[in-house]
Design a protein around this motif. Structure first.
Motif, PDB file in Angstrom:
ATOM      1  N   LYS A 109     -57.151  -0.597 -11.570  1.00 44.93           N
ATOM      2  CA  LYS A 109     -55.789  -0.228 -11.179  1.00 44.93           C
ATOM      3  C   LYS A 109     -54.746  -0.557 -12.248  1.00 44.93           C
ATOM      4  O   LYS A 109     -53.730   0.115 -12.334  1.00 44.93           O
ATOM      5  CB  LYS A 109     -55.388  -0.939  -9.870  1.00 44.93           C
ATOM      6  CG  LYS A 109     -56.172  -0.485  -8.665  1.00 44.93           C
ATOM      7  CD  LYS A 109     -55.800   0.915  -8.296  1.00 44.93           C
ATOM      8  CE  LYS A 109     -56.478   1.319  -6.999  1.00 44.93           C
ATOM      9  NZ  LYS A 109     -56.149   2.661  -6.591  1.00 44.93           N
ATOM     10  N   VAL A 110     -54.978  -1.600 -13.041  1.00 38.68           N
ATOM     11  CA  VAL A 110     -53.998  -2.058 -14.037  1.00 38.68           C
ATOM     12  C   VAL A 110     -54.652  -1.975 -15.421  1.00 38.68           C
ATOM     13  O   VAL A 110     -55.408  -2.867 -15.809  1.00 38.68           O
ATOM     14  CB  VAL A 110     -53.541  -3.501 -13.740  1.00 38.68           C
ATOM     15  CG1 VAL A 110     -52.509  -3.965 -14.763  1.00 38.68           C
ATOM     16  CG2 VAL A 110     -53.014  -3.620 -12.320  1.00 38.68           C
ATOM     17  N   PRO A 111     -54.379  -0.909 -16.175  1.00 39.61           N
ATOM     18  CA  PRO A 111     -55.038  -0.725 -17.476  1.00 39.61           C
ATOM     19  C   PRO A 111     -54.860  -1.898 -18.440  1.00 39.61           C
ATOM     20  O   PRO A 111     -55.775  -2.222 -19.187  1.00 39.61           O
ATOM     21  CB  PRO A 111     -54.385   0.541 -18.030  1.00 39.61           C
ATOM     22  CG  PRO A 111     -53.924   1.286 -16.814  1.00 39.61           C
ATOM     23  CD  PRO A 111     -53.529   0.222 -15.827  1.00 39.61           C
ATOM     24  N   SER A 112     -53.720  -2.560 -18.413  1.00 43.36           N
ATOM     25  CA  SER A 112     -53.529  -3.688 -19.331  1.00 43.36           C
ATOM     26  C   SER A 112     -54.471  -4.848 -18.979  1.00 43.36           C
ATOM     27  O   SER A 112     -54.923  -5.571 -19.858  1.00 43.36           O
ATOM     28  CB  SER A 112     -52.074  -4.150 -19.322  1.00 43.36           C
ATOM     29  OG  SER A 112     -51.687  -4.559 -18.029  1.00 43.36           O
ATOM     30  N   PHE A 113     -54.774  -5.014 -17.700  1.00 50.25           N
ATOM     31  CA  PHE A 113     -55.717  -6.058 -17.301  1.00 50.25           C
ATOM     32  C   PHE A 113     -57.141  -5.670 -17.685  1.00 50.25           C
ATOM     33  O   PHE A 113     -57.959  -6.534 -17.990  1.00 50.25           O
ATOM     34  CB  PHE A 113     -55.621  -6.318 -15.796  1.00 50.25           C
ATOM     35  CG  PHE A 113     -56.384  -7.529 -15.357  1.00 50.25           C
ATOM     36  CD1 PHE A 113     -55.930  -8.800 -15.656  1.00 50.25           C
ATOM     37  CD2 PHE A 113     -57.579  -7.398 -14.662  1.00 50.25           C
ATOM     38  CE1 PHE A 113     -56.644  -9.928 -15.266  1.00 50.25           C
ATOM     39  CE2 PHE A 113     -58.295  -8.518 -14.274  1.00 50.25           C
ATOM     40  CZ  PHE A 113     -57.825  -9.785 -14.572  1.00 50.25           C
TER      41      PHE A 113
END
Length: 183
Positions: free
Chosen positions: A97-101
């Motif tokens: 859900k969170v590309p940076s993570f």
């Protein structure tokens, strides 16, 4: 004879410590070990050497005691396993859900060779010697660095290679091969 047939159902299923404490212990230990393992160089992920196996066994022993102290019931074991599964699923879901993570969970490929030249600082960062790199290249049928357009260390510890275009070979060849290396 009675001792062989006696079953202590209460000890088997009723937790001896707080369920909240079990969940908190398992969460802290899982997240701490995940962070430590994530910070190790990628070469540790591809295969399991003797030193790697020793680390895993010692982690398991230390983590078991830290997670559960002295648990005895099946319920406590199930809660610990469920907590670990939850965190594993949750971190993967969060990465989706969170590309940076996702970059934290699975780092991007690291360029090791560019146009036949080794990138020393990247090799040092991953603790890869030139001999180890050449071994991986030979396993993919690459004889010389000059034949390599790009070589990457993947997040799983494998090395993928994109070969230079050959003017002498008119048949199309596979641009990229991926090998589960000894890293």
């Amino acid at each position: 004879m009675d001792i062989w047939l006696h079953i202590n159902w209460q000890e088997m299923f009723i937790p001896s410590i707080s369920i909240a404490e079990l969940i908190i212990r398992a969460s802290i230990v899982y997240l701490a070990l995940f962070s430590v393992l994530r910070l190790l160089p990628s070469r540790q992920l591809g295969t399991l050497g003797i030193a790697d196996l020793l680390v895993v066994l010692l982690f398991a022993e230390a983590a078991q005691n830290a997670m559960a102290s002295n648990y005895t019931s099946i319920t406590e074991g199930a809660i610990l396993v469920g907590t670990v599964i939850f965190w594993s699923y949750f971190l993967n879901w969060l990465g989706y859900k969170v590309p940076s993570f996702q970059r934290f969970l699975n780092p991007p490929p690291l360029l090791l060779v560019k146009n036949g030249r080794i990138i020393d600082r990247h090799m040092k960062r991953e603790l890869i010697t030139e001999q180890e790199l050449m071994s991986q290249l030979r396993q993919q049928g690459v004889e010389s660095l000059k034949d390599v357009k790009r070589a990457f260390m993947e997040a799983d510890g494998s090395i993928s290679v994109i070969r230079q275009e050959s003017q002498t070979n008119s048949m199309p060849k596979q641009d990229e091969q991926k090998v589960s290396g000894n890293f």
